[in-house]
Write an enzyme that holds these catalytic residues in place. Structure first.
Site, PDB file in Angstrom:
ATOM      1  N   ARG A   3      -1.796  -1.622  -7.522  1.00 38.12           N
ATOM      2  CA  ARG A   3      -2.611  -0.470  -6.457  1.00 38.12           C
ATOM      3  C   ARG A   3      -2.954  -1.207  -5.017  1.00 38.12           C
ATOM      4  O   ARG A   3      -3.445  -2.273  -5.293  1.00 38.12           O
ATOM      5  CB  ARG A   3      -4.057   0.319  -7.019  1.00 38.12           C
ATOM      6  N   LYS A  53      -9.810   1.904 -10.761  1.00 37.29           N
ATOM      7  CA  LYS A  53      -9.625   3.492 -10.167  1.00 37.29           C
ATOM      8  C   LYS A  53     -10.154   4.256 -11.796  1.00 37.29           C
ATOM      9  O   LYS A  53     -10.967   5.770 -11.100  1.00 37.29           O
ATOM     10  CB  LYS A  53      -8.113   4.290  -9.911  1.00 37.29           C
ATOM     11  N   HIS A  60       2.218   1.194  -2.035  1.00 38.98           N
ATOM     12  CA  HIS A  60       1.599   2.226  -3.036  1.00 38.98           C
ATOM     13  C   HIS A  60       3.395   3.105  -3.424  1.00 38.98           C
ATOM     14  O   HIS A  60       3.645   3.017  -4.849  1.00 38.98           O
ATOM     15  CB  HIS A  60       1.016   3.355  -2.889  1.00 38.98           C
ATOM     16  N   ARG A  76       5.541   0.990  -7.091  1.00 34.59           N
ATOM     17  CA  ARG A  76       4.619   1.552  -8.448  1.00 34.59           C
ATOM     18  C   ARG A  76       6.200   2.307  -8.728  1.00 34.59           C
ATOM     19  O   ARG A  76       6.209   2.214  -9.167  1.00 34.59           O
ATOM     20  CB  ARG A  76       3.081   2.222  -8.077  1.00 34.59           C
ATOM     21  N   HIS A  97      -2.487   4.305 -15.164  1.00 37.75           N
ATOM     22  CA  HIS A  97      -2.622   4.545 -15.322  1.00 37.75           C
ATOM     23  C   HIS A  97      -3.737   5.301 -16.451  1.00 37.75           C
ATOM     24  O   HIS A  97      -3.399   4.863 -18.266  1.00 37.75           O
ATOM     25  CB  HIS A  97      -1.093   5.835 -15.657  1.00 37.75           C
ATOM     26  N   TYR A 136      -4.836   1.679 -29.097  1.00 30.17           N
ATOM     27  CA  TYR A 136      -3.531   1.381 -29.434  1.00 30.17           C
ATOM     28  C   TYR A 136      -2.810   0.511 -28.722  1.00 30.17           C
ATOM     29  O   TYR A 136      -2.494  -0.681 -28.870  1.00 30.17           O
ATOM     30  CB  TYR A 136      -3.474   2.071 -30.353  1.00 30.17           C
TER      31      TYR A 136
END
Length: 404
Positions: free
Chosen positions: A240, A267, A332, A335, A358, A368
């Site tokens: 980001r 974030k 951005h 991404r 995310h 995991y």
């Protein structure tokens, strides 16, 4: 007989004592032995005789002095002592400016905001608001003044920043209302006054050949070396923009080829590990001699102190716009670029999403993923960096070497 401008101008000082020249309604001119001339207003409040200073002639005109006298008389009629009111306003004036209230508001939120968000709000105010509104009494700040301030941001094309800054100003004003230093939030009057930022996906190049040209243009960028390095690093890590701009040297282990970002800077409030390709490590080693003695990788001033601020997250996007990519690609957008091309090449969605940091709604699955995907992501990020090198060098577009 009321005073006149001529009589005031021609008044001569008496050598032995000061004297008064009466006007009307309790106002007069006090002429001192040294020739200084002061407007005064005598009044009675709660049975006590009091005197209010109205200004010094000629800085204060006769007309202005009378206006101040009339304002004082109105306050008296309402049961307000004008002398006491002036003392209160004078004592609290420094605490009632927009900047004072805004800084107090930010301090009050220190335990609710992340350090990165707090730094962003402070930066917005310091750069875009305080120079124009900082010294204004908060209660006197008007919607017109706020709009003029926000339009300066709009004029440089930063529509998202203008919208966020309007939100921050409104929050500070509402804090001022809650603490008795403002009466209403004037930003409510600005609904629809600013152009709306484009919502949805950020502009991004997702075709290989145009992406190769963008990478070549970045390498040829003639602006700040610090900004150019940030531009070169962003496609390799697709972090980001706020995290990239505020990256600290203490977060990097170049020998281990890792960037570890603390949860309070993320974030999603989840600590994040970014595997670094050989190309990314090379860029960081290249900039280290310039900013390595500062806190931030992308320090603004390189003054070799821990106090140097980092570049603004908008600086990278502004560079892209100057290069001619306005509306075509954003910081951005890297991404989106990486996500699109990596998915097309068949990389596992979990790895890509984890690399993009995310949030994983399933907390067990998230744990995991953190445990299982770092080695695979390391391979993916190196394959991605090699692929970008190929595009940049103009080689025939070859699929990214799949890992895992």
């Amino acid at each position: 007989m009321p005073l006149s401008d001529t009589a005031i101008k021609n008044a001569k000082a008496a050598p032995d004592k000061a004297f008064k020249m009466p006007d009307e309604k309790g106002m007069y001119l006090l002429v001192h032995q040294n020739g200084s001339k002061y407007f005064r207003f005598d009044y009675r409040f709660n049975g006590k005789r009091k005197t209010l200073a109205l200004g010094v002639y000629p800085d204060t005109t006769l007309k202005a002095a009378r206006a101040k006298r009339d304002d004082a008389r109105e306050q008296i009629a309402k049961g307000i002592d004008p002398g006491l009111m002036r003392k209160i306003e004078k004592a609290g004036s420094a605490e009632n400016t927009f900047s004072a209230v805004a800084k107090e508001f930010i301090e009050a939120r220190k335990y609710k905001w992340s350090d990165s968000h707090r730094a962003h709000v402070e930066q917005c105010f310091e750069r875009d608001v305080y120079p124009w509104l900082g010294d204004r009494p908060l209660k006197d700040v008007s919607a017109v003044e706020v709009l003029a301030t926000l339009r300066r941001i709009v004029d440089r094309g930063a529509l998202e920043t203008a919208a966020r800054t309007k939100q921050f100003i409104g929050q500070a004003i509402r804090y001022g209302i809650a603490t008795g230093r403002a009466e209403r939030d004037v930003t409510a009057d600005l609904r629809g006054a600013l152009p709306s930022p484009v919502r949805g996906h950020f502009a991004a190049i997702t075709e290989p050949k145009p992406l190769g040209q963008l990478l070549r243009d970045i390498d040829a960028y003639k602006g700040s070396f610090v900004v150019r390095t940030a531009l070169q690093l962003q496609p390799l890590i697709f972090a980001r923009p706020a995290n990239l701009a505020a990256a600290e040297w203490s977060e990097f282990d170049l020998d281990a080829a890792e960037w570890r970002i603390a949860a309070d800077k993320m974030k999603m409030k989840d600590a994040h590990i970014v595997p670094l390709s050989r190309q990314a490590v090379a860029l960081l080693r290249d900039i280290y001699p310039l900013t390595g003695n500062t806190k931030f990788v992308f320090s603004s001033y390189q003054g070799k102190t821990d106090c140097d601020p980092h570049i603004n997250r908008e600086a990278i996007g502004a560079a892209l716009r100057r290069m001619g990519y306005k509306g075509e690609h954003t910081t951005h957008g890297f991404r989106t670029t990486a996500s699109t091309l990596l998915h097309e090449q068949g990389f596992h969605s979990d790895m890509i999403e984890r690399q993009l940091s995310h949030a994983e709604r399933n907390r067990i699955k998230a744990a995991y993923n953190r445990a299982q995907h770092l080695p695979e992501r390391r391979l993916m990020m190196q394959a991605w960096a090699d692929y970008l090198d190929g595009l940049k060098n103009g080689a025939e577009v070859i699929p990214i070497r799949k890992q895992g």
